[in-house]
Design an enzyme around this catalytic site. Structure first.
Site, PDB file in Angstrom:
ATOM      1  N   CYS A  37       0.899  -1.021  -0.009  1.00 30.90           N
ATOM      2  CA  CYS A  37       0.104   0.123   0.089  1.00 30.90           C
ATOM      3  C   CYS A  37       0.906   1.309   0.085  1.00 30.90           C
ATOM      4  O   CYS A  37       2.177   0.986   0.019  1.00 30.90           O
ATOM      5  CB  CYS A  37      -0.964  -0.050   1.133  1.00 30.90           C
ATOM      6  SG  CYS A  37       0.274   0.059   2.633  1.00 30.90           S
ATOM      7  N   HIS A 149      -1.446  -4.588  19.603  1.00 26.49           N
ATOM      8  CA  HIS A 149      -0.977  -4.045  18.365  1.00 26.49           C
ATOM      9  C   HIS A 149      -0.399  -2.626  18.396  1.00 26.49           C
ATOM     10  O   HIS A 149      -0.743  -1.741  19.287  1.00 26.49           O
ATOM     11  CB  HIS A 149      -1.967  -4.011  17.245  1.00 26.49           C
ATOM     12  CG  HIS A 149      -1.425  -3.961  16.004  1.00 26.49           C
ATOM     13  ND1 HIS A 149      -1.169  -2.582  15.310  1.00 26.49           N
ATOM     14  CD2 HIS A 149      -1.285  -4.790  15.114  1.00 26.49           C
ATOM     15  CE1 HIS A 149      -0.833  -2.913  14.004  1.00 26.49           C
ATOM     16  NE2 HIS A 149      -0.950  -3.952  14.029  1.00 26.49           N
ATOM     17  N   GLU A 151      -0.077   0.014  16.745  1.00 28.43           N
ATOM     18  CA  GLU A 151      -0.927   0.895  16.005  1.00 28.43           C
ATOM     19  C   GLU A 151      -1.853   1.595  17.148  1.00 28.43           C
ATOM     20  O   GLU A 151      -1.779   2.716  17.385  1.00 28.43           O
ATOM     21  CB  GLU A 151      -1.392   0.476  14.563  1.00 28.43           C
ATOM     22  CG  GLU A 151      -2.387   1.743  14.379  1.00 28.43           C
ATOM     23  CD  GLU A 151      -3.195   1.192  13.030  1.00 28.43           C
ATOM     24  OE1 GLU A 151      -2.940   0.644  12.275  1.00 28.43           O
ATOM     25  OE2 GLU A 151      -4.373   2.024  13.026  1.00 28.43           O
ATOM     26  N   SER A 247       1.052  -9.517  10.870  1.00 23.41           N
ATOM     27  CA  SER A 247       0.653  -8.679   9.910  1.00 23.41           C
ATOM     28  C   SER A 247      -0.806  -8.612   9.867  1.00 23.41           C
ATOM     29  O   SER A 247      -1.575  -9.783   9.548  1.00 23.41           O
ATOM     30  CB  SER A 247       0.999  -8.827   8.439  1.00 23.41           C
ATOM     31  OG  SER A 247       0.328  -8.112   7.707  1.00 23.41           O
ATOM     32  N   SER A 292       1.895  -5.257   3.414  1.00 22.72           N
ATOM     33  CA  SER A 292       3.132  -5.120   3.653  1.00 22.72           C
ATOM     34  C   SER A 292       4.042  -6.144   3.028  1.00 22.72           C
ATOM     35  O   SER A 292       5.510  -6.254   3.179  1.00 22.72           O
ATOM     36  CB  SER A 292       3.422  -5.161   5.077  1.00 22.72           C
ATOM     37  OG  SER A 292       3.019  -6.379   5.593  1.00 22.72           O
TER      38      SER A 292
HETATM   39  S1  SF4 Z   1      -2.222  -0.588   5.561  1.00 24.03           S
HETATM   40 FE1  SF4 Z   1      -1.609   0.872   7.052  1.00 24.03          FE
HETATM   41  S2  SF4 Z   1       0.402   1.552   6.094  1.00 24.03           S
HETATM   42 FE2  SF4 Z   1      -0.963   0.948   4.259  1.00 24.03          FE
HETATM   43  S3  SF4 Z   1      -2.089   2.488   3.854  1.00 24.03           S
HETATM   44 FE3  SF4 Z   1      -3.358   1.481   5.349  1.00 24.03          FE
HETATM   45  S4  SF4 Z   1      -3.067   2.278   7.305  1.00 24.03           S
HETATM   46 FE4  SF4 Z   1      -1.295   2.878   5.594  1.00 24.03          FE
END
Ligand code: SF4
Length: 336
Positions: A37, A149, A151, A247, A292
């Site tokens: 992303c 997590h 985040e 992930s 990722s």
């Molecule tokens: S998955 Fe995470 S890093 Fe990727 S656009 Fe969405 S918020 Fe951003």
């Protein structure tokens, strides 16, 4: 590869469809969008540019993104991953990961005189801003996300006195608020869209005046990858999701595939983790990857499948992504 298949018309058979043989042929459905992303692309490039500009070692707090291959590759190039700022020598360069950090982490880094570059995804930063704004207005903030997590820890750290974590539908029972007229839900960016909506439904049963976030917190990439998997899963005997176990969005893709009708679904980091026994009696394999995951890892799985008779690959396209984020300010002049 055959041309992209429209979500609206369902998933076509192979280009030579029409004969019984073609209908029985082994095939791969390849989800689009999949993989990197905009936020991951930016975070990985941030570390690469920091290495180029400042030389090794570059310290990164936590995994820059949740992918084994990415982390191992960067480690070989001179990145040192740490859990906390106190592991970084005073004055060294530290990059904050895509998942974001709380203000307390920024303060700790400043106290050690660390030079920092913040690779937090702008879409995570947006959720931080929402948390700050609603805390300022004295709301109770119900943050839907997975306990532990990174985040969620970063977002909750923006307003620890106002944020309560709600870890899925099962977490709703224990929630209490000070004033039912001032309650809002926010969420982690990488959750299952459907499960989150179920959590919100239960929260709203309990707190009818619950407010929605000003805009979707589950990000475009998470939701697009889930939509593509839902489109192909009903046709799949097996779905292979390329991604790491830590992930969140990759793990969600396995769950979404199973909920959408795939007969089996597995998560693998590398092609070598594919158990070829999974292919017994299988005609259609769906492939996708988390946000990722570099495409080279998907290519490895496709090559392995081709060696086992699954050379017919049909894209299943449900969205086209064009979003790109600028690098952090400190590195911008270095961008090609
Ligand atoms: S998955 Fe995470 S890093 Fe990727 S656009 Fe969405 S918020 Fe951003």
């Amino acid at each position: 590869m055959s041309s992209a298949i429209s979500l609206n018309v369902g998933i076509a058979r192979s280009a030579s469809a029409g004969s019984a043989d073609a209908a029985d042929a082994k095939r791969v459905l390849l989800a689009e969008p999949r993989g990197y992303c905009a936020g991951v692309d930016r975070a990985v490039e941030t570390v690469e540019k920091a290495l180029e500009k400042h030389g090794a070692p570059v310290y990164v707090r936590k995994e820059i993104v949740h992918n084994r291959h990415v982390v191992e590759t960067l480690r070989e190039r001179g990145v040192i991953f740490v859990d906390e700022t106190d592991e970084v020598p005073a004055g060294a360069l530290l990059v904050f990961s895509a998942h974001g950090v709380s203000p307390a982490v920024h303060t700790a880094a400043a106290e050690r005189d660390l030079r920092t570059i913040d690779a937090t995804c702008p879409l995570v930063t947006k959720v931080h801003q929402e948390a700050k704004r609603f805390a300022r207005d004295d709301f109770d903030i119900l943050l839907i996300g997975h306990e532990g997590h990174e985040e969620v820890e970063g977002t909750a750290g923006e307003a620890p006195d106002h944020v309560q974590l709600v870890d899925g539908p099962g977490g709703v029972d224990g929630v209490t608020v000070r004033d039912e007229n001032k309650v809002i839900w926010l969420s982690q960016t990488t959750l299952s869209v459907d499960e989150t909506m179920e959590t919100v439904r239960l929260l709203r049963e309990k707190f009818p005046l619950l407010q929605d976030p000003p805009s979707d917190d589950i990000c475009y990439a998470t939701s697009n990858r889930q939509t593509a998997v839902k489109a192909m899963a009903p046709e799949c005997d097996l779905v292979i999701v390329v991604g790491s176990r830590n992930s969140s969005n990759s793990v969600r893709l396995v769950e979404v595939a199973l909920n959408a009708g795939a007969r089996a679904a597995h998560l693998v980091d590398y092609a070598r983790e594919v158990d070829t026994a999974w292919l017994d009696g299988v005609r259609t394999v769906g492939i996708t990857s988390g946000a990722s995951v570099p495409e080279i890892l998907v290519e490895g799985v496709l090559e392995l499948l081709a060696e086992h008779g699954f050379g017919n690959v049909q894209p299943v396209t449900t969205a086209n992504e064009t979003l790109v984020f600028a690098l952090p300010r400190e590195l911008r002049p270095a961008r090609r």
